[in-house]
Design a protein around this motif. Structure first.
Motif, PDB file in Angstrom:
ATOM      1  N   VAL A  56       0.867  -1.179   0.000  1.00  0.00           N
ATOM      2  CA  VAL A  56       0.000   0.000   0.000  1.00  0.00           C
ATOM      3  C   VAL A  56       0.901   1.224   0.000  1.00  0.00           C
ATOM      4  CG1 VAL A  56      -1.703   1.296   1.327  1.00  0.00           C
ATOM      5  CG2 VAL A  56      -1.882  -1.182   1.163  1.00  0.00           C
ATOM      6  N   TYR A  71      -0.586   4.593  -0.637  1.00  0.00           N
ATOM      7  CA  TYR A  71      -1.356   5.821  -0.420  1.00  0.00           C
ATOM      8  C   TYR A  71      -2.709   5.453   0.167  1.00  0.00           C
ATOM      9  CZ  TYR A  71      -4.197   9.901  -1.778  1.00  0.00           C
ATOM     10  OH  TYR A  71      -5.053  10.970  -1.787  1.00  0.00           O
ATOM     11  N   ILE A  72      -3.104   6.165   1.217  1.00  0.00           N
ATOM     12  CA  ILE A  72      -4.446   6.007   1.785  1.00  0.00           C
ATOM     13  C   ILE A  72      -5.028   7.395   1.994  1.00  0.00           C
ATOM     14  CG2 ILE A  72      -5.844   5.195   3.725  1.00  0.00           C
ATOM     15  CD1 ILE A  72      -3.712   3.096   4.266  1.00  0.00           C
ATOM     16  N   SER A  73      -6.249   7.573   1.514  1.00  0.00           N
ATOM     17  CA  SER A  73      -6.975   8.824   1.714  1.00  0.00           C
ATOM     18  C   SER A  73      -8.372   8.466   2.198  1.00  0.00           C
ATOM     19  CB  SER A  73      -7.057   9.601   0.401  1.00  0.00           C
ATOM     20  OG  SER A  73      -7.956  10.680   0.522  1.00  0.00           O
ATOM     21  N   ILE A 120     -13.134   6.079   1.149  1.00  0.00           N
ATOM     22  CA  ILE A 120     -11.751   5.679   1.399  1.00  0.00           C
ATOM     23  C   ILE A 120     -11.129   5.297   0.064  1.00  0.00           C
ATOM     24  CG2 ILE A 120     -10.227   4.057   2.596  1.00  0.00           C
ATOM     25  CD1 ILE A 120     -12.496   3.664   4.662  1.00  0.00           C
ATOM     26  N   ASN A 121      -9.943   5.828  -0.214  1.00  0.00           N
ATOM     27  CA  ASN A 121      -9.198   5.500  -1.437  1.00  0.00           C
ATOM     28  C   ASN A 121      -7.836   4.943  -1.038  1.00  0.00           C
ATOM     29  OD1 ASN A 121     -11.086   6.655  -3.408  1.00  0.00           O
ATOM     30  ND2 ASN A 121     -10.561   8.563  -2.405  1.00  0.00           N
ATOM     31  N   ILE A 122      -7.463   3.852  -1.668  1.00  0.00           N
ATOM     32  CA  ILE A 122      -6.178   3.214  -1.385  1.00  0.00           C
ATOM     33  C   ILE A 122      -5.500   2.910  -2.716  1.00  0.00           C
ATOM     34  CG2 ILE A 122      -5.028   1.229  -0.336  1.00  0.00           C
ATOM     35  CD1 ILE A 122      -7.460   1.014   1.557  1.00  0.00           C
ATOM     36  N   LYS A 123      -4.224   3.299  -2.816  1.00  0.00           N
ATOM     37  CA  LYS A 123      -3.431   2.995  -4.012  1.00  0.00           C
ATOM     38  C   LYS A 123      -2.233   2.158  -3.588  1.00  0.00           C
ATOM     39  CE  LYS A 123      -4.520   7.394  -6.225  1.00  0.00           C
ATOM     40  NZ  LYS A 123      -3.960   8.652  -6.739  1.00  0.00           N
ATOM     41  N   THR A 172      -6.118  -4.461   1.512  1.00  0.00           N
ATOM     42  CA  THR A 172      -6.673  -3.110   1.586  1.00  0.00           C
ATOM     43  C   THR A 172      -7.849  -3.019   2.552  1.00  0.00           C
ATOM     44  OG1 THR A 172      -8.001  -3.492  -0.411  1.00  0.00           O
ATOM     45  CG2 THR A 172      -5.854  -2.420  -0.680  1.00  0.00           C
ATOM     46  N   GLU A 232      -6.478  -2.422   6.025  1.00  0.00           N
ATOM     47  CA  GLU A 232      -6.071  -1.025   6.187  1.00  0.00           C
ATOM     48  C   GLU A 232      -7.286  -0.108   6.300  1.00  0.00           C
ATOM     49  OE1 GLU A 232      -2.989  -0.121   6.734  1.00  0.00           O
ATOM     50  OE2 GLU A 232      -2.232  -2.139   6.376  1.00  0.00           O
ATOM     51  N   ALA A 233      -8.304  -0.348   5.476  1.00  0.00           N
ATOM     52  CA  ALA A 233      -9.510   0.490   5.498  1.00  0.00           C
ATOM     53  C   ALA A 233     -10.268   0.328   6.813  1.00  0.00           C
ATOM     54  CB  ALA A 233     -10.403   0.144   4.316  1.00  0.00           C
TER      55      ALA A 233
END
Length: 122
Positions: free
Chosen positions: A5, A7-9, A59-62, A99, A102-103
Motif C-alpha cells: 500500500v 497511499y491512503i486517503s 476511502i481510497n487506497i493505491k 486493503t 487497512e480500510a
C-alpha cells in the motif's frame, strides 16, 4: 504475491457528534491500472475505492501487487490484462484482503462503519 500500500486517503462527510443514517451500503471497487514487467516478476498497480451510500465517507487506497512465479503464469497475467480480461482471482483476493484490513483501521479512526461485514449479534 506481495501487496504494497502506497497511499491512503479517507474522508468522513458527516460532522462528528451528528447521528448518521440507520442503514449504510458499502461498496468496494478494485481497479488494476497496469501490468509492468520488472525482472522476473510483474508489478501490478491498483486503486481501491470504498464508497458509502448514503454518502457518509469515502476511502481510497493505491498500491501495487508484486507477482512472482513461473514465466508462463506471468505471461498469462500480462496477456489477460492486455485483452481486458478479469484479473486472476488470487490477485484480486490478495489486493482486497490487504486493503480491507487497512480500510478497517482507518474507519475506526474516523468513526464510520468498517468496510467488512460484521457477524450478526444474536
Amino acid at each position: 504475491m506481495k501487496v504494497n500500500v502506497q497511499y491512503i486517503s479517507a474522508e468522513r462527510f458527516l460532522e462528528h457528534g451528528k447521528p448518521g443514517p440507520g442503514q449504510v451500503h458499502i461498496s468496494t471497487n478494485v481497479n488494476v491500472i497496469g501490468v509492468e514487467e520488472k525482472g522476473e516478476s510483474l508489478i501490478v498497480p491498483f486503486v481501491v475505492t470504498i464508497g458509502y451510500t448514503p454518502s457518509v465517507a469515502q476511502i481510497n487506497i493505491k498500491g501495487q501487487a508484486v507477482i512472482s512465479g513461473p514465466s508462463d503464469e506471468l505471461q498469462k497475467v500480462r496477456d489477460d490484462y492486455r485483452s481486458k480480461r478479469t484479473p486472476p482471482p488470487a490477485l484480486l483476493h490478495a489486493i482486497t484482503s490487504t486493503t480491507l484490513v487497512e480500510a478497517t483501521v482507518v474507519s475506526r479512526t474516523l468513526h464510520i462503519p468498517p468496510p467488512i461485514p460484521l457477524p450478526p449479534v444474536p
